[in-house]
Write a protein that holds these residues in place. Structure first.
Motif, PDB file in Angstrom:
ATOM      1  N   PHE A 213       0.833  -1.208   0.000  1.00 45.95           N
ATOM      2  CA  PHE A 213       0.000   0.000   0.000  1.00 45.95           C
ATOM      3  C   PHE A 213       0.867   1.257   0.000  1.00 45.95           C
ATOM      4  CE2 PHE A 213      -2.109   3.408   2.341  1.00 45.95           C
ATOM      5  CZ  PHE A 213      -3.290   3.534   1.620  1.00 45.95           C
ATOM      6  N   VAL A 214       1.899   1.284   0.849  1.00 45.90           N
ATOM      7  CA  VAL A 214       2.767   2.460   0.937  1.00 45.90           C
ATOM      8  C   VAL A 214       3.527   2.664  -0.366  1.00 45.90           C
ATOM      9  CG1 VAL A 214       4.765   3.447   2.127  1.00 45.90           C
ATOM     10  CG2 VAL A 214       2.961   2.315   3.439  1.00 45.90           C
ATOM     11  N   SER A 215       4.050   1.575  -0.948  1.00 40.84           N
ATOM     12  CA  SER A 215       4.804   1.713  -2.197  1.00 40.84           C
ATOM     13  C   SER A 215       3.923   2.203  -3.341  1.00 40.84           C
ATOM     14  CB  SER A 215       5.441   0.372  -2.557  1.00 40.84           C
ATOM     15  OG  SER A 215       4.435  -0.617  -2.756  1.00 40.84           O
ATOM     16  N   ALA A 216       2.666   1.742  -3.383  1.00 36.92           N
ATOM     17  CA  ALA A 216       1.752   2.202  -4.427  1.00 36.92           C
ATOM     18  C   ALA A 216       1.307   3.634  -4.178  1.00 36.92           C
ATOM     19  CB  ALA A 216       0.541   1.280  -4.498  1.00 36.92           C
ATOM     20  N   ALA A 217       1.154   4.015  -2.927  1.00 34.50           N
ATOM     21  CA  ALA A 217       0.695   5.372  -2.612  1.00 34.50           C
ATOM     22  C   ALA A 217       1.746   6.418  -2.941  1.00 34.50           C
ATOM     23  CB  ALA A 217       0.319   5.459  -1.136  1.00 34.50           C
ATOM     24  N   VAL A 218       3.003   6.012  -3.025  1.00 37.36           N
ATOM     25  CA  VAL A 218       4.061   6.970  -3.344  1.00 37.36           C
ATOM     26  C   VAL A 218       3.840   7.592  -4.722  1.00 37.36           C
ATOM     27  CG1 VAL A 218       6.536   7.194  -3.796  1.00 37.36           C
ATOM     28  CG2 VAL A 218       5.734   5.898  -1.822  1.00 37.36           C
ATOM     29  N   TYR A 219       3.350   6.768  -5.675  1.00 36.92           N
ATOM     30  CA  TYR A 219       3.157   7.247  -7.038  1.00 36.92           C
ATOM     31  C   TYR A 219       1.817   7.956  -7.227  1.00 36.92           C
ATOM     32  CZ  TYR A 219       7.075   4.111  -7.827  1.00 36.92           C
ATOM     33  OH  TYR A 219       8.290   3.496  -7.765  1.00 36.92           O
ATOM     34  N   ASP A 220       0.813   7.677  -6.397  1.00 37.12           N
ATOM     35  CA  ASP A 220      -0.499   8.302  -6.544  1.00 37.12           C
ATOM     36  C   ASP A 220      -1.094   8.512  -5.154  1.00 37.12           C
ATOM     37  OD1 ASP A 220      -2.842   9.346  -7.426  1.00 37.12           O
ATOM     38  OD2 ASP A 220      -3.631   7.474  -8.283  1.00 37.12           O
ATOM     39  N   ILE A 221      -0.675   9.582  -4.498  1.00 41.12           N
ATOM     40  CA  ILE A 221      -1.080   9.808  -3.112  1.00 41.12           C
ATOM     41  C   ILE A 221      -2.568  10.062  -3.009  1.00 41.12           C
ATOM     42  CG2 ILE A 221      -0.788  11.300  -1.108  1.00 41.12           C
ATOM     43  CD1 ILE A 221       2.065  11.778  -1.968  1.00 41.12           C
ATOM     44  N   PHE A 222      -3.102  10.961  -3.863  1.00 42.72           N
ATOM     45  CA  PHE A 222      -4.516  11.301  -3.757  1.00 42.72           C
ATOM     46  C   PHE A 222      -5.406  10.143  -4.216  1.00 42.72           C
ATOM     47  CE2 PHE A 222      -2.245  15.334  -4.268  1.00 42.72           C
ATOM     48  CZ  PHE A 222      -2.710  16.017  -3.155  1.00 42.72           C
ATOM     49  N   GLY A 223      -4.955   9.419  -5.204  1.00 38.31           N
ATOM     50  CA  GLY A 223      -5.743   8.267  -5.652  1.00 38.31           C
ATOM     51  C   GLY A 223      -5.787   7.157  -4.625  1.00 38.31           C
ATOM     52  N   SER A 224      -4.702   6.978  -3.876  1.00 40.04           N
ATOM     53  CA  SER A 224      -4.677   5.920  -2.870  1.00 40.04           C
ATOM     54  C   SER A 224      -5.641   6.187  -1.731  1.00 40.04           C
ATOM     55  CB  SER A 224      -3.259   5.770  -2.317  1.00 40.04           C
ATOM     56  OG  SER A 224      -2.847   6.977  -1.675  1.00 40.04           O
TER      57      SER A 224
END
Length: 377
Positions: A213-224
Motif C-alpha cells: 500500500f505504501v509503495s503504491a501510494a508513493v506514485y499516486d497519493i490522492f488516488g490511494s
C-alpha cells in the motif's frame, strides 16, 4: 588372679559391644547408600525413558517398580485406560491426549533430574491389555481412571492406590482443565504455551500488505486515499469478519466452550437452567442485534453515500428484488412486495388498506394456484 580375670572379661565384653555397634552403623549407612543409589537409578531410568515420549507406558512387569515401590521421590500421575478401538472408549482417547499434552508441557518446563522432589512429576499410562493383573488387583471395571500419588519414602505409611484417585472429568474436558487438575493435586505450576506461528504469520501478511500500500501510494497519493471505496476491498474484509465470527460461534456450539470473561466463576454461576427463560432471552438478544444492525447500516450509508445496496448483491438478484409484481410472479416476490408496502407505504396502523393489498397480492394468488378450475370459471 580373680581380679585379673574380671578385668579381661570386661575388656572382651566392651570390645564385642563396640564391634557390634560398628557393624550396625556400617549396615545402616550401607542401607542408606543403597536406598539413595536405588532412587538415583530409578530417576535416571525415568529420564532416559522420557526421551522417547512424555507419557510413559506401564505394564504388569514394571508397575510395582515405578508406582508402588518406595522410596518414590516424585509425583505419579497415572491413568488406567483402554484406547484400543475394539473397546470403543472415545473418552479414553480424549483423556489420554490431554494428559499427554500436559506431560509434554511439564517436561518442556521442568527437568526431573534437576528439580527438587516437590516439583518432580512423572506421567504414566497403563492400558488394560498390558496390565490385566493390575486392573484385577485394583478391581477396575470402568475406564478411564486417574490417580495422582504423592512422593513417599521408606518410612511413610503405605496407602492404597485407590485412595489417591482424582476426578478424571478435567482430563476429558479440555487441556486447561487437565492442567488445573494436576496443579491442584501437586502444587506444580504448568503453563500452557501457545505456538506463535499463526500470530507471526498474520503479522507478516499485514506487514507485506502495508508495504504494498505504501509503495503504491508513493506514485499516486490522492488516488490511494480513495481506495477505501473499492467494493472488492470491503467484500474481502466482510468475508474475513464473517468467517471469523461464524467459525468462533460454531466452535463454541460444537465444543461447548465454557463462558469466560473478567470473572469466570460469576459467569458460570449465572448459567440459566430454565429452557423457557433461556429461549426468551435468545429471542430478545436476536431482536436487539437486528435493530442495532439496521441502525448501524443507516448510519453507515448516510456517512458514505457512495455505498449502496445495489452494489452488494448480484445483478440478477437486484433486478428480482426491484421488479414489480406481475401476474406470473411467484409467492416469494409477492411477500417481498407486501413487506415493502407495510414498511414504506402504509401510514400508521392502517390495517384496512394493508388488508386489501394483502388480499390482492397473496390471498387471490393462492386461490388461483390452489383452485385453478374455479378461478377460470
Amino acid at each position: 588372679m580373680k581380679f585379673l580375670w574380671l578385668v579381661v572379661s570386661l575388656l572382651v565384653l566392651c570390645s564385642w559391644h563396640l564391634s557390634s555397634a560398628a557393624k550396625k552403623k556400617k549396615s545402616k549407612s550401607g542401607e542408606s547408600a543403597s536406598t539413595s543409589s536405588s532412587t538415583a537409578n530409578k530417576i535416571d531410568l525415568l529420564a532416559n525413558a522420557l526421551k522417547s515420549g512424555p507419557l510413559l507406558s506401564l505394564s504388569d512387569r514394571n508397575f510395582t517398580k515405578f508406582i508402588t515401590d518406595r522410596p518414590r521421590e516424585y509425583y505419579s500421575v497415572l491413568v488406567l485406560t483402554a484406547t484400543d478401538p475394539k473397546y470403543g472408549c472415545s473418552v479414553c482417547s480424549k483423556g489420554r491426549a490431554n494428559l499427554e499434552e500436559v506431560a509434554r508441557l511439564y517436561h518442556s518446563q521442568y527437568n526431573i533430574s534437576e528439580v527438587p522432589v516437590d516439583q518432580r512429576v512423572v506421567f504414566f499410562k497403563a492400558e488394560v491389555d498390558d496390565a490385566r493383573n493390575i486392573f484385577g488387583e485394583l478391581r477396575i471395571e470402568t475406564v478411564p481412571r486417574t490417580y495422582i500419588l504423592p512422593p513417599a519414602d521408606t518410612k511413610s505409611k503405605k496407602i492404597p492406590i485407590q485412595e489417591h484417585e482424582v476426578e478424571g472429568r478435567g482430563f476429558m474436558e479440555s487441556l486447561q482443565a487437565a492442567v488445573d487438575s494436576v496443579n491442584q493435586a501437586t502444587g506444580v505450576k504448568i503453563q500452557i504455551l501457545q505456538d506463535p506461528f499463526l500470530f507471526l504469520f498474520g503479522i507478516s501478511i499485514f506487514a507485506v500488505l502495508l508495504a504494498l500500500f505504501v509503495s503504491a501510494a508513493v506514485y499516486d497519493i490522492f488516488g490511494s486515499l480513495l481506495w477505501y471505496q473499492t467494493p472488492k476491498l470491503w467484500v474481502i474484509i466482510s468475508v474475513i469478519c464473517f468467517g471469523v465470527g461464524v467459525s468462533g460461534g460454531i466452535f463454541c456450539i460444537i465444543r461447548s466452550a465454557p463462558p469466560f470473561g473478567f470473572n469466570r466463576q460469576v459467569l458460570q454461576s449465572t448459567k440459566l437452567r430454565i429452557p423457557v427463560v433461556r429461549e426468551i432471552l435468545v429471542l430478545v438478544f436476536m431482536t436487539v442485534f437486528v435493530v442495532l444492525g439496521a441502525e448501524i447500516w443507516s448510519a453507515y450509508v448516510s456517512k458514505t453515500p457512495w455505498y449502496s445496496l445495489k452494489e452488494t448483491v448480484p445483478p440478477p438478484m437486484w433486478s428480482y428484488l426491484t421488479a414489480g409484481v406481475k401476474k406470473n410472479s411467484d409467492i416469494f416476490k409477492r411477500l417481498i412486495r407486501v413487506s415493502e408496502i407495510w414498511m414504506f407505504e402504509i401510514k400508521g396502523l392502517d390495517f384496512e388498506s394493508f388488508g386489501k393489498k394483502f388480499q390482492l397480492l397473496v390471498v387471490d394468488y393462492l386461490k388461483r394456484v390452489a383452485f385453478p378450475s374455479s378461478t377460470s370459471k
